[in-house]
Design a protein around this motif. Structure first.
Motif, mmCIF file in Angstrom:
data_model
loop_
_atom_site.group_PDB
_atom_site.id
_atom_site.type_symbol
_atom_site.label_atom_id
_atom_site.label_comp_id
_atom_site.label_asym_id
_atom_site.label_seq_id
_atom_site.Cartn_x
_atom_site.Cartn_y
_atom_site.Cartn_z
ATOM 1 N N UNK A 85 11.440 -0.233 9.932
ATOM 2 C CA UNK A 85 10.615 -1.153 10.486
ATOM 3 C C UNK A 85 9.348 -1.045 11.191
ATOM 4 N N UNK A 86 9.843 0.318 11.834
ATOM 5 C CA UNK A 86 8.590 0.857 12.856
ATOM 6 C C UNK A 86 7.592 1.381 11.927
ATOM 7 N N UNK A 87 7.868 1.702 10.545
ATOM 8 C CA UNK A 87 7.004 2.051 9.737
ATOM 9 C C UNK A 87 5.985 1.193 8.933
ATOM 10 N N UNK A 88 6.369 -0.077 9.113
ATOM 11 C CA UNK A 88 5.730 -0.940 8.137
ATOM 12 C C UNK A 88 5.214 -2.035 9.114
ATOM 13 N N UNK A 89 4.499 -3.072 8.306
ATOM 14 C CA UNK A 89 3.317 -3.975 8.976
ATOM 15 C C UNK A 89 4.110 -5.541 8.620
ATOM 16 N N UNK A 90 5.044 -5.550 7.731
ATOM 17 C CA UNK A 90 5.479 -6.827 7.335
ATOM 18 C C UNK A 90 6.900 -6.673 6.133
ATOM 19 N N UNK A 91 7.405 -7.808 6.043
ATOM 20 C CA UNK A 91 8.589 -7.807 5.320
ATOM 21 C C UNK A 91 8.477 -8.897 4.230
ATOM 22 N N UNK A 92 8.404 -8.971 3.036
ATOM 23 C CA UNK A 92 8.790 -10.120 2.046
ATOM 24 C C UNK A 92 10.040 -9.989 1.345
ATOM 25 N N UNK A 93 10.887 -10.870 1.240
ATOM 26 C CA UNK A 93 12.111 -10.972 0.842
ATOM 27 C C UNK A 93 11.828 -11.704 -0.496
#
Length: 257
Positions: free
Chosen positions: A60-68
């Protein structure tokens, strides 16, 4: 210096492709989800194909958002304290192992989160809610499934209205208190998790949109499929634009730029 891309993590589905002895395991991502992130949230979709739950925080520290994303598979009923009602139900427990913890981490850390169909259901289950396994068998409820024999245009075509709560963000995005949406799901929200607020309902009362109350960042989910032909639907355009903006704000905070 060229700006780094906005990165959005999408989970992979675990599928057996092929028949009989020639079937093999594959990690799968639906093209329409990745394209919606790229074209409409203006971000780069990324996969971490073989993630263990204990790696969630470091990734998570590497990304800017999550889409499920949505999926042909369903959340396993044992995840919300129920027995499996239909042994033919397509399941993906490996995805459950990842996404339920991923939801909790996104909410706790203020990572922008968008849930679609299965992803909508995952958020509800991850935060303590339950699902109806067969909405079409509930008294007073509609059949929210589409015939598998229809074309994709038919399956993802407008199916029913969703009425939004007054002055909520979905009403602002839609420019109205309701919108026509598609409907391609068999399961649906039973008990809404504590901390979620329903923002949209189908005519039969089924929850179709919600927000994570008090979230530090964008945290919304829908039961329908806004990723289908986004550009033709103003609500979908606004939804993905808002998600992309939240991811850009997260990158500024994450990278200190």
């Amino acid at each position: 210096m060229k700006k780094p891309p906005i990165l959005v993590w999408l989970p992979a589905d675990h599928r057996l492709l092929g028949t009989g002895e020639r079937s093999m395991p594959f990690l799968v991502l639906g093209d329409k989800y990745a394209r919606a992130v790229k074209a409409d949230a203006h971000a780069q979709p990324v996969l971490f194909p073989l993630v263990d739950a204990d790696q969630i925080d470091e990734l998570l520290a590497l990304v800017d958002g999550v889409m499920l994303t949505g999926s042909p598979s369903n959340v396993h009923p044992t995840r919300f304290g129920a027995d499996l009602a239909d042994p033919t139900l397509m399941l993906d427990e490996a995805r459950d192992d990842l996404t339920l913890g991923l939801v909790q981490a996104c909410v706790a850390q203020g990572v922008p989160l968008l849930g679609i169909c299965r992803g909508f259901q995952e958020i509800n289950v991850a935060l303590g809610g339950t699902l109806h396994q067969k909405v079409h068998e509930l008294p007073g409820h509609s059949d929210h499934r589409q015939s598998p024999d229809g074309s994709y245009e038919e399956q993802y075509g407008p199916s029913h209205t969703v009425r939004f709560e007054q002055d909520c963000v979905f009403a602002r995005w839609a420019g109205a208190d309701h919108a026509m949406v598609n409907s391609v799901h068999g399961q649906g929200v039973g008990r809404l998790a504590q901390g979620l607020r329903a923002l949209g309902h189908a005519p039969d009362g089924l929850v179709e949109a919600f927000e994570v109350e008090g979230a530090q960042a964008f945290a919304y989910a829908v039961q329908w499929h806004p990723e289908w032909k986004v550009a033709q639907n103003p609500l979908s355009v606004a939804l993905f634009h808002a998600f992309g903006e939240a991811c850009r704000a997260r990158q500024v905070k994450r990278l200190g730029r």
